[in-house]
Design a protein around this motif. Structure first.
Motif, short mmCIF file in Angstrom:
data_model
loop_
_atom_site.label_atom_id
_atom_site.label_comp_id
_atom_site.label_asym_id
_atom_site.label_seq_id
_atom_site.Cartn_x
_atom_site.Cartn_y
_atom_site.Cartn_z
N ASP A 1 0.82 -1.21 0.00
CA ASP A 1 0.00 0.00 0.00
C ASP A 1 0.86 1.26 0.00
O ASP A 1 0.35 2.38 0.05
N LEU A 2 2.19 1.08 -0.09
CA LEU A 2 3.10 2.18 -0.35
C LEU A 2 4.31 1.65 -1.12
O LEU A 2 4.93 0.67 -0.70
N VAL A 3 4.62 2.27 -2.23
CA VAL A 3 5.85 2.00 -2.97
C VAL A 3 6.59 3.32 -3.11
O VAL A 3 5.98 4.35 -3.42
N ALA A 4 7.88 3.29 -2.84
CA ALA A 4 8.68 4.51 -2.93
C ALA A 4 9.93 4.26 -3.73
O ALA A 4 10.47 3.14 -3.76
N ALA A 5 10.42 5.30 -4.39
CA ALA A 5 11.67 5.24 -5.16
C ALA A 5 12.37 6.58 -4.99
O ALA A 5 12.13 7.52 -5.75
N ALA A 6 13.19 6.68 -3.97
CA ALA A 6 13.87 7.94 -3.63
C ALA A 6 15.19 8.03 -4.38
O ALA A 6 16.10 7.24 -4.15
N ASP A 7 15.30 9.00 -5.29
CA ASP A 7 16.54 9.25 -6.03
C ASP A 7 16.99 8.01 -6.82
O ASP A 7 18.17 7.69 -6.85
N VAL A 8 16.02 7.36 -7.45
CA VAL A 8 16.29 6.13 -8.20
C VAL A 8 16.03 6.31 -9.70
O VAL A 8 16.81 5.84 -10.54
N LEU A 9 14.96 7.00 -10.03
CA LEU A 9 14.49 7.02 -11.41
C LEU A 9 15.37 7.86 -12.33
O LEU A 9 15.22 7.80 -13.55
N MET A 10 16.31 8.63 -11.77
CA MET A 10 17.26 9.35 -12.61
C MET A 10 18.29 8.42 -13.24
O MET A 10 19.08 8.84 -14.09
N TYR A 11 18.24 7.15 -12.88
CA TYR A 11 19.08 6.15 -13.54
C TYR A 11 18.29 5.34 -14.55
O TYR A 11 18.73 4.27 -14.98
N LEU A 12 17.13 5.86 -14.93
CA LEU A 12 16.32 5.31 -16.02
C LEU A 12 15.89 6.48 -16.90
O LEU A 12 15.57 7.55 -16.39
N GLY A 13 15.84 6.27 -18.20
CA GLY A 13 15.30 7.27 -19.09
C GLY A 13 13.80 7.11 -19.21
O GLY A 13 13.03 7.83 -18.57
N SER A 14 13.38 6.12 -19.96
CA SER A 14 11.96 5.79 -20.02
C SER A 14 11.52 5.24 -18.67
O SER A 14 12.16 4.35 -18.10
N LEU A 15 10.41 5.77 -18.17
CA LEU A 15 9.88 5.33 -16.87
C LEU A 15 8.74 4.33 -17.03
O LEU A 15 8.18 3.88 -16.03
N ASP A 16 8.41 3.98 -18.24
CA ASP A 16 7.25 3.11 -18.49
C ASP A 16 7.35 1.81 -17.71
O ASP A 16 6.40 1.41 -17.01
N ASN A 17 8.47 1.11 -17.82
CA ASN A 17 8.59 -0.20 -17.17
C ASN A 17 8.58 -0.07 -15.65
O ASN A 17 7.94 -0.85 -14.95
N ALA A 18 9.30 0.94 -15.13
CA ALA A 18 9.34 1.13 -13.67
C ALA A 18 7.95 1.42 -13.12
O ALA A 18 7.58 0.93 -12.04
N PHE A 19 7.15 2.20 -13.85
CA PHE A 19 5.80 2.52 -13.38
C PHE A 19 4.88 1.31 -13.48
O PHE A 19 4.00 1.13 -12.64
#
Length: 313
Positions: free
Chosen positions: A216-234
């Protein structure tokens, strides 16, 4: 894990490379590049050596030579451990990849783990974990979380901030050395290796008692700047979350109006419009957006955006 070959295996080549490094540090990158070329005549298959030549050539203003050297690195290093493809993109020689090599990110943080907190928090004023936890508190009020998943947990800085609000806390990271640091904090109920660039069934986030829709909570602190496309992560975040769950994360803010861009730091920046659209496509509604300086870099502030989204019912 594959070892990085920083030595050429040729004593004379290594000695010349050492002299080249001293020349570069002394302010003469052109002479360093010339000496590095001599070293590589003795060790033509030394990927790390070609990387140094690219660095010296770029510093000397010889961009074409830097590009040529990076192309050689890319040929010798098919897993892109040295991020040659990213560097070629920064120099405008190749299109921007949608994501970096997982081996590059893994090696980067395995090497960084021992000095991560001292360097990032004490020297660079890194503040995302606390600010992200504050954003969650602002929206959630006194709500407790049955299960929080910390994606890219690193050494556990965000975990410390959210532990008292979560009945169960899971942490995942690509770097084994980072996970070892997080484990030492003894705040996680489960830690595991995971790759946010892979499909859900191969990411390491599911299976073996780790079902879909559990958080009921997912967090990604300072992580997504190591991905370009965010589609898969989302999509992964959507797979992990139950309806009504929160998804909290940070990005570096892009200078472009939409989409994402690769910065000279080799980190990606994302626009607010791009993130909102990707969230909606993955089944999330954006609840809160907050702009903030998230760290310093070479004495300059790095501007970011904090997001809190909610999984649709």
């Amino acid at each position: 894990m594959q070892q990085i070959q920083f030595s050429s295996g040729n004593l004379t080549a290594d000695r010349r490379a050492d002299y080249a490094k001293m020349l570069s540090e002394g302010g003469d990158p052109a002479a360093a590049a010339e000496l590095m070329e001599q070293a590589l005549e003795l060790a033509p298959d030394w990927a790390a050596g070609w990387l140094r030549l690219a660095e010296y050539s770029e510093k000397a203003g010889n961009i074409e030579a830097a590009i040529t050297a990076l192309r050689r690195v890319a040929t010798l290093d098919p897993q892109d451990l040295f991020a040659a493809r990213l560097k070629l993109a920064v120099l405008g020689a190749e299109p921007t990849p949608e994501q970096p090599s997982s081996r590059y990110v893994e090696a980067l943080f395995d090497d960084y783990a021992d000095r991560f907190e001292t360097s990032l928090v004490d020297k660079l004023g890194y503040s995302v974990p606390g600010k992200l936890a504050a954003l969650i508190r602002k929206v959630a009020g006194e709500r407790r979380f049955r299960l929080a998943v910390d994606l890219g947990c690193g050494t556990g800085l965000f975990g410390v901030e959210i532990r008292d609000r979560a009945d169960r806390l899971e942490g995942f990271d690509l770097s084994a050395n980072m996970l070892a640091k997080a484990s030492a904090k003894q705040i996680y109920d489960h830690l595991g290796e995971a790759d946010l660039s892979l499909p859900a069934e191969r990411s390491g986030l599911l299976g073996a008692g780790l079902p879909e829709g559990r958080a009921d909570l997912v967090a990604a602190a300072d992580v997504l700047m190591y991905l370009g496309s965010l589609d898969n992560a989302f999509v992964l975040a959507a797979t992990l979350t139950a309806p009504g769950a929160f998804f909290a994360f940070s990005v570096e803010e892009a200078e472009v109006g939409q989409g994402f861009e690769l910065a000279p730091s080799l980190r990606y920046r994302h626009s607010e419009a791009y993130v909102r659209e990707a969230l909606a496509d993955a089944g999330f509604d954006t609840r809160q957006v907050k702009r903030s300086v998230i760290r310093m870099d070479s004495g300059k502030p790095v501007h970011g955006i904090l997001f809190l989204a909610e999984r649709r019912f």
